[in-house]
Design a protein around this motif. Sequence first.
Motif, short mmCIF file in Angstrom:
data_model
loop_
_atom_site.label_atom_id
_atom_site.label_comp_id
_atom_site.label_asym_id
_atom_site.label_seq_id
_atom_site.Cartn_x
_atom_site.Cartn_y
_atom_site.Cartn_z
N ASP A 8 14.89 20.92 0.21
CA ASP A 8 14.22 19.86 -0.56
C ASP A 8 14.06 18.64 0.35
N SER A 9 12.87 18.02 0.34
CA SER A 9 12.55 17.02 1.37
C SER A 9 13.53 15.84 1.36
N GLU A 10 13.93 15.38 0.16
CA GLU A 10 14.82 14.22 0.08
C GLU A 10 16.20 14.56 0.65
N LYS A 47 16.43 24.14 -6.27
CA LYS A 47 17.39 23.14 -6.76
C LYS A 47 18.01 23.53 -8.09
N ASN A 60 12.12 15.99 -11.94
CA ASN A 60 12.39 16.45 -10.57
C ASN A 60 13.41 15.53 -9.90
N GLU A 95 17.16 16.28 -8.67
CA GLU A 95 17.51 15.99 -7.27
C GLU A 95 18.77 15.12 -7.16
MN LIG Z 1 12.06 16.88 -3.45
#
Ligand SMILES: [Mn+2]
Length: 378
Positions: free
Chosen positions: A146-148, A121, A212, A216
């Motif tokens: 990235d999970s989100e 990121k 973080n 994000e």
């Molecule tokens: Mn994440």
Amino acid sequence: MKDIQLLGSTGSIGVQTLDVIRSHPEEFSLSALSFGVNTDVALKQIEEFKPSVISAGTKEAADIIKQSLSYSADVLVGSEGLHAVATYGKGTLVNAVMGSVGLTPTLEAMKVKKDIAIANKETLVTAGHIVKELQKQTGVDIIPVDSEHSAIYQCLHGDHKDVDKLILTASGGSFRDKTREELVNVTVKDALNHPNWSMGAKITIDSATMMNKGLEVIEAHWLFDMPYDQIDVILHKESIIHSMVEYIDGSVLAHLGTPDMRVPIQYALSKPQRLAIKGSEGLKLWEVQALHFEKMDYDRFKALKLAIEAGKEGGSAPTVLNAANEMAVSLFLDSKISFLDIDSFVSRALHEHSKISVPSLSDILEIDKETREKVALY
Ligand SMILES: [Mn+2]
Ligand SMILES: NC(=O)C1=CN([C@@H]2O[C@H](COP(=O)(O)OP(=O)(O)OC[C@H]3O[C@@H](n4cnc5c(N)ncnc54)[C@H](OP(=O)(O)O)[C@@H]3O)[C@@H](O)[C@H]2O)C=CC1
Ligand SMILES: CC(=O)[C@@H](O)[C@H](O)COP(=O)(O)O
């Protein structure tokens, strides 16, 4: 068959990317990898996957690999090596290196028309406008890992005109139940104890400061071309809902799953197809029982506020934010500064910076370097 080149093979995302490739030999192959200094792990990976191009972070690490290699491969070092891995072959680059060192290899890979599965990121935070401009010119795909962002990617459809907002979920990290006063004497060991995810050290500290989530928000702004006032953050301590999209009719689409990074990594490589995840039993909602949500407290999580402000300010502010944060986290991990110094140092660096409205790549590289040097002396 999709061929993959991997930056950061020995890290948390790198190792899980290799798990995904290993689980689906009929779908994926690996032709190039980079690592930093962890030669023990790298050697095993190299002997298993036999990549043609290998990049090590240091000459010493490269020499160890060269001496032990049982087959012929190009072994390179540093940024030359990262660029060689990034531009090798015709497949998809998985960028799982830590930090803004991932920026120039990403740009080089895009120039040779590679799609990028991006976990790194910091690249989008430090130089989002440059990456997006190059994406427009080259037409390559940038797929979130990235999970989100993977969750949002999976909940989006069409041209986004009917999207009201993106809602990023935040676990709150290691100290979510502590007040700011209670953070004064926390240790590195405490900060590295994330409640839900097992990740590399830097992102785990970012999660504890909530930087973080701030990174994000900036990442989501660039990936989905979404104005900052249409990106929300909500505290969700279970990390079961990975993020949501709210549409203008009030409908909210959410992506749920156990906290397992192999899911977004694999989806970034297989989309729109879905593949089984080896050994995963899936989500047992009857065991989770309840999901909780809280409004974000921006005074408690100062780093999140700083990051959103830097994102909105734009220009070179996010570069300073990212570089100052990388240096401050590294100092904290070395026990040279306290936990609360991290967001103070980032704030100071942002205040002392004279903004450039549209920084070029060379401006960004220079500001990144200068900011790190400055923060190291605070
Ligand atoms: Mn994440
Ligand atoms: N871990 C996770 O679950 C998630 C991570 N991310 C993002 O993915 C990226 C990677 O995270 P994570 O896997 O946790 O990080 P790790 O610290 O676990 O791994 C980082 C990798 O990068 C390599 N590396 C570090 N610095 C350099 C350098 N200067 N030159 C070359 N290689 C280097 C390391 O090599 P070595 O160890 O051999 O020195 C390692 O392979 C980060 O940007 C993070 O924010 C995003 C979402 C989730
Ligand atoms: C797994 C992943 O994507 C991390 O970025 C994770 O989101 C960290 O969790 P929090 O930052 O929400 O604590």
